[in-house]
Design a protein around this motif. Sequence first.
Motif, PDB file in Angstrom:
ATOM      1  N   TRP A 169       0.734  -1.355  -0.070  1.00 35.79           N
ATOM      2  CA  TRP A 169      -0.071   0.139  -0.005  1.00 35.79           C
ATOM      3  C   TRP A 169       0.861   1.169   0.023  1.00 35.79           C
ATOM      4  O   TRP A 169       0.449   2.361  -0.590  1.00 35.79           O
ATOM      5  N   GLY A 194     -12.212   6.814   0.355  1.00 36.66           N
ATOM      6  CA  GLY A 194     -11.905   5.775   1.372  1.00 36.66           C
ATOM      7  C   GLY A 194     -12.848   5.104   2.191  1.00 36.66           C
ATOM      8  O   GLY A 194     -12.895   3.881   2.597  1.00 36.66           O
ATOM      9  N   LEU A 195     -13.847   5.888   2.516  1.00 40.29           N
ATOM     10  CA  LEU A 195     -14.929   5.464   3.341  1.00 40.29           C
ATOM     11  C   LEU A 195     -16.139   4.617   2.800  1.00 40.29           C
ATOM     12  O   LEU A 195     -17.077   3.999   3.131  1.00 40.29           O
ATOM     13  N   LEU A 200     -14.089   2.871  -1.944  1.00 36.58           N
ATOM     14  CA  LEU A 200     -13.274   1.393  -1.742  1.00 36.58           C
ATOM     15  C   LEU A 200     -13.838   0.315  -1.166  1.00 36.58           C
ATOM     16  O   LEU A 200     -13.974  -0.674  -1.507  1.00 36.58           O
ATOM     17  N   PRO A 201     -14.655   0.571   0.023  1.00 37.48           N
ATOM     18  CA  PRO A 201     -15.179  -0.810   0.587  1.00 37.48           C
ATOM     19  C   PRO A 201     -16.432  -1.152  -0.570  1.00 37.48           C
ATOM     20  O   PRO A 201     -16.517  -2.800  -0.663  1.00 37.48           O
ATOM     21  N   ASN A 260      -5.283   1.611  -6.576  1.00 38.35           N
ATOM     22  CA  ASN A 260      -5.890   1.047  -5.192  1.00 38.35           C
ATOM     23  C   ASN A 260      -6.279  -0.231  -5.157  1.00 38.35           C
ATOM     24  O   ASN A 260      -6.186  -1.036  -4.084  1.00 38.35           O
ATOM     25  N   LEU A 299      -8.545  -4.142   1.563  1.00 36.26           N
ATOM     26  CA  LEU A 299      -9.166  -3.151   1.715  1.00 36.26           C
ATOM     27  C   LEU A 299      -8.579  -2.094   2.780  1.00 36.26           C
ATOM     28  O   LEU A 299      -8.617  -0.893   2.693  1.00 36.26           O
ATOM     29  N   LYS A 300      -8.349  -2.592   3.783  1.00 32.42           N
ATOM     30  CA  LYS A 300      -7.623  -2.095   4.920  1.00 32.42           C
ATOM     31  C   LYS A 300      -6.231  -1.211   4.546  1.00 32.42           C
ATOM     32  O   LYS A 300      -6.206  -0.094   4.858  1.00 32.42           O
ATOM     33  N   GLN A 304      -7.176   1.508   2.226  1.00 30.57           N
ATOM     34  CA  GLN A 304      -7.640   2.735   3.009  1.00 30.57           C
ATOM     35  C   GLN A 304      -6.464   3.541   3.565  1.00 30.57           C
ATOM     36  O   GLN A 304      -6.637   4.730   3.473  1.00 30.57           O
ATOM     37  N   LYS A 305      -5.585   2.584   4.115  1.00 26.29           N
ATOM     38  CA  LYS A 305      -4.343   3.471   4.670  1.00 26.29           C
ATOM     39  C   LYS A 305      -3.671   3.886   3.453  1.00 26.29           C
ATOM     40  O   LYS A 305      -2.977   5.152   3.731  1.00 26.29           O
ATOM     41  N   MET A 324      -5.177   5.558   0.906  1.00 30.64           N
ATOM     42  CA  MET A 324      -5.949   7.082   0.585  1.00 30.64           C
ATOM     43  C   MET A 324      -5.698   8.133   1.692  1.00 30.64           C
ATOM     44  O   MET A 324      -5.417   9.193   1.515  1.00 30.64           O
ATOM     45  N   PHE A 325      -5.487   7.416   3.100  1.00 26.05           N
ATOM     46  CA  PHE A 325      -5.061   8.390   4.161  1.00 26.05           C
ATOM     47  C   PHE A 325      -3.780   9.130   4.029  1.00 26.05           C
ATOM     48  O   PHE A 325      -3.702  10.339   4.180  1.00 26.05           O
TER      49      PHE A 325
END
Length: 481
Positions: free
Chosen positions: A42, A88-89, A92-93, A259, A265-266, A269-270, A272-273
């Motif tokens: 990631w 991200g929230l 992506l999920p 992505n 998925l985790k 999301q990291k 994207m953060f």
Amino acid sequence: MQPTTILLLIAGYFITLMLVSYFTGKGGSNDDFFKASKQSPWYLVAFGMIGASLSGVTFISVPGWVEASQFSYFQVVLGYTLGYAVIGLVLLPLYYKLNLTSIYAYLGGRFGINSYKTGASFFLLSRVVGASFRLYLVANVLQLLVFDSMNVPFWVTVTITILLIWLYTFKSGIKTIVWTDTLQTLFMLTALGVAIYFLSSDLGLTPGSFFNFIAESDMSQMFFFEDWKSKDFFFKQFISGAFIAIVMTGLDQDMMQKNLTCRTLKDAQKNMFWFTIVLTIVNLIFLALGVLLTVYARNNGIEASKDDLFPFIATQSGLGFGIAICFILGLIAAAYSSADSALTALTTSFSIDILEIEKKYTAAKQIVIRKRIHIAASLLIILVIIGFKYIIADESVIAKLFVFAGYTYGPLLGLYAFGLFTKWNVKDKIVPLVCVAAPILAYTISELTLKYLDFEFGFFILILNGLLTFLGLVSIRTQKN
């Protein structure tokens, strides 16, 4: 800097990318090309996405834009942070839950085949023009610095550039790009740091006085609340920035394909953060560079401006050989980091969404077709870039890019918003008409409001376009799911 020196830099850079391609491209399956077998770390994806997001447009246009627009662009960047949070929230999920190769397959499951093809088609249009905008800017600079003096035509410059990109992406696509984009981001950020160092030294700035110099400049005004009709009005820029991030990253196969190569998925999301934090800081530094470039130009009687400002000062102002080398490397990195992933995403979307090769052909036949599409996409981008040579005037390319994106990504915004936030179905056969009508109506409204109300939509045109698409879908809704 001599043209031969620049050519040697390009050759060395290209050899480096080919070596990366060689070591990462073993196998060359469609799973590698489209999804990197979902094995990308990631942190590499996050770092590489910075270069792909910035591209040659940010590298050249953002600093050149400061003199005329001050730091107003940072209002858009702040809006990005909200948009990336939504990606991200929310998005992506969804993509990971459905295990998508192409994100537009969601539209097929939600509405039907016509909606699916329409979404993919608008992406293809958006990415062809967007990637061509970015490459045009860089190819034009290389033409002025190198190839004009060698009497090489512009179309040859463009063709060679695309050919080099094709050579190191044709085998393993996104699997290679995750690594090459990381390298290219490093070169681009190094060029940014070196440019700030040389300019600060020439202007007599120390690390302690640098920030005060930027803050006290008449070009560093960041927030604009006075005129709500202006395109620079804060809430227009901030909200537009959020939606630009959602559509140009979250609803864009090019950016989301990276992505979706993360293991989980985790991890995505990291990615994207951290990508959001670093990208925000880097954009602010590019704006600060714009102040330094403009002040340096004024002090030395340099008349270059806008997209010509950074290239001229870096290569012809006498600041030194070091800044010239770093600028060229950063420029080439900017060109390749945005174009290579765009070329791969176009190949992926056309293969999966339009031709549906995964459903219709054997694995061996899929590879043959994918390679042909990759060549066709390369030829198309070459033709579009050459066409831009005759239609782009002196306005900063980044402004043109975002305005155009407002028209092409607007229907995607409306489609996804309708799919995610309502439970209605639609008359699938009519969806293409709605998505074509919305940009036409949005353009008409923007022209009329500017003419009669002196109101500029600016980047806000994206939201108007998306809203019109959404309302159009409401008008053709059927029973709820």
